[in-house]
Design a protein around this motif. Structure first.
Motif, short mmCIF file in Angstrom:
data_model
loop_
_atom_site.label_atom_id
_atom_site.label_comp_id
_atom_site.label_asym_id
_atom_site.label_seq_id
_atom_site.Cartn_x
_atom_site.Cartn_y
_atom_site.Cartn_z
N ASP A 72 -10.94 -7.90 -0.78
CA ASP A 72 -9.95 -8.36 0.18
C ASP A 72 -8.64 -8.71 -0.50
N VAL A 73 -7.97 -7.69 -1.01
CA VAL A 73 -6.62 -7.81 -1.54
C VAL A 73 -5.78 -6.71 -0.90
N ARG A 74 -4.48 -6.86 -0.97
CA ARG A 74 -3.62 -5.90 -0.28
C ARG A 74 -3.57 -4.54 -0.96
N LEU A 75 -3.57 -4.55 -2.30
CA LEU A 75 -3.44 -3.29 -3.04
C LEU A 75 -4.53 -3.19 -4.09
N PRO A 76 -5.74 -2.87 -3.71
CA PRO A 76 -6.82 -2.73 -4.71
C PRO A 76 -6.46 -1.64 -5.72
N GLY A 77 -6.91 -1.83 -6.95
CA GLY A 77 -6.65 -0.81 -7.96
C GLY A 77 -6.72 -1.39 -9.36
N ALA A 78 -6.22 -0.59 -10.33
CA ALA A 78 -6.21 -0.99 -11.75
C ALA A 78 -4.83 -1.54 -12.10
N TYR A 79 -4.82 -2.65 -12.87
CA TYR A 79 -3.57 -3.31 -13.24
C TYR A 79 -3.61 -3.70 -14.72
N PRO A 80 -2.45 -3.68 -15.38
CA PRO A 80 -2.42 -4.01 -16.82
C PRO A 80 -2.90 -5.43 -17.09
N PHE A 81 -3.64 -5.59 -18.16
CA PHE A 81 -4.09 -6.93 -18.57
C PHE A 81 -3.02 -7.60 -19.41
N ARG A 82 -2.80 -8.89 -19.16
CA ARG A 82 -1.91 -9.71 -19.96
C ARG A 82 -2.66 -10.94 -20.41
N TYR A 83 -2.43 -11.33 -21.66
CA TYR A 83 -3.16 -12.48 -22.18
C TYR A 83 -2.86 -13.72 -21.35
N GLY A 84 -3.90 -14.49 -21.04
CA GLY A 84 -3.74 -15.69 -20.23
C GLY A 84 -3.90 -15.45 -18.74
#
Length: 385
Positions: A72-84
């Motif tokens: 249940d999110v607006r734009l499911p998909g893959a996103y870059p990881f950022r530390y923290g």
């Protein structure tokens, strides 16, 4: 990965499913569960095994595995990881929580929560950059430790940021120290070679002088008719060979002295490269901080505008069930999480939203959520100013 002086062996390497990277000439090297410093030593040791002499290797993480956000999110998909990153940050990347019921008024709650998360994420980025700036400035000044800036709160996220930058500081300084110590370690060996060759050269000169004295004595004998021309010729050949030996030794001593002198230049070059990279990184950090001076206040204003449309729905009991699927060393675990849970590269985050019956209505926003949510916004607003 950078191998100093070996551009053909330098470049990006992808860690495969078995936790290994492919290095030219060295083949597959397992780096799973290694720190950056340990990875540098491992690669250097492999290259030193019959491939290069005293290789210097610098390793940096170029890109981590992405996060996967679903549910249940607006734009499911893959996103870059950022530390923290936390689950909340991942949800913000995916456009915020999605509405599970079309009767919710204009998606106002989701809009507000996404705007609120963007403020938090930008504030977190600012905090990371400020700690990183302190670390890089300390490296440029040649310090052995660095003091991070103080913040109004010292939560778990901040402690993780500081711990990461301290680890990076120690690893990069250790790599620099190792390169310089390796170069300095060559000096005693060169000095020993210079000393030994110099002594050999002096002995060769003494032998040459003795040969010349013998030639002079034999020349007197030859003038008296007591010697032969052939013996004189043999002495001349012996003299020429000894002169060549002495010149060769002196040439080798000169070469070794030049090499010893070049060590100082190489040490300066290593330090200059490190300082230049740190200065470039510092400039990038300062540029990003300047951008945040604009984007963070703008995000706060946008969040406050969204709040006016979210109404008192934002204060209702909207619940999110969050699970994280995490794969490590071929083993998959499913973990229960909340919005503050720190995520790791490659995590699959599943969001499921449940609403109480009283929340489903067609009523217009009532504007009663500002007081309830002002506390959660104070830290980001303070950092923006």
């Amino acid at each position: 990965m950078t191998v100093i002086g070996q551009p053909d062996l330098s470049g990006d390497a992808t860690i495969d499913g078995s936790g290994a990277i492919a290095v030219p000439l060295a083949g597959s090297i397992t780096v799973r569960d290694l720190t950056v410093a340990e990875c540098q030593r491992t690669v250097a040791q492999r290259l030193a095994d019959g491939i290069l002499v005293n290789p210097t290797v610098i390793v940096r993480i170029a890109e981590l595995r992405p996060l996967y956000v679903m549910g249940d999110v607006r734009l499911p998909g893959a996103y870059p990881f950022r530390y923290g990153n936390t689950v909340r940050a991942a949800v913000a990347l995916a456009g915020g929580f999605g509405s599970v019921d079309p009767r919710l008024p204009n998606g106002g709650v989701a809009d507000f929560l996404a705007a609120e998360e963007r403020v938090r994420q930008l504030a977190l980025q600012r905090r990371i950059l400020l700690v990183r700036q302190a670390r890089v400035e300390a490296q440029i000044r040649g310090q052995t430790t660095f003091t991070p800036p103080s913040f109004a709160d010292d939560d778990e996220e901040t402690q993780a940021i500081v711990a990461h930058e301290r680890q990076t500081f120690a690893a990069e300084n250790a790599a620099l120290r190792e390169q310089i110590d390796t170069l300095k370690g060559q000096k005693p060996h060169l000095d020993e070679q210079i000393s030994a060759n110099s002594e050999e050269g002096m002995a060769g000169k003494k032998q040459l002088e003795m040969i010349r004295q013998q030639i002079k004595r034999y020349a007197d004998i030859y003038k008296q008719g007591l010697g032969t021309q052939n013996n004189d010729f043999q002495y001349r050949i012996l003299e020429a060979n000894q002169e060549a030996t002495v010149y060769r030794i002196e040439s080798e001593v000169a070469r070794l002295r030049i090499e010893a002198g070049d060590l100082g230049f190489k040490i300066q070059q290593v330090q200059s490269t490190f300082d230049r990279q740190a200065a470039t990184q510092l400039q990038e950090i300062q540029d990003r901080l300047e951008d945040l001076k604009v984007t963070l206040p703008a995000a706060i204003r946008m969040r406050d505008a969204k709040l006016r449309y979210a109404g008192d729905i934002a204060s209702r009991d909207v619940k999110h069930s969050i699970t994280i699927t995490r794969t490590r060393n071929g083993k998959t675990d499913v973990l229960d999480a909340d919005e503050t849970t720190l995520v790791q590269p490659g995590d699959v985050i599943d969001i499921q939203t449940t609403l109480p019956g009283s929340l489903v209505s067609n009523s217009a926003p009532q504007g009663g959520a500002y007081a309830n949510l002002s506390a959660s916004r104070s830290d980001a607003t303070e950092q923006a100013h």
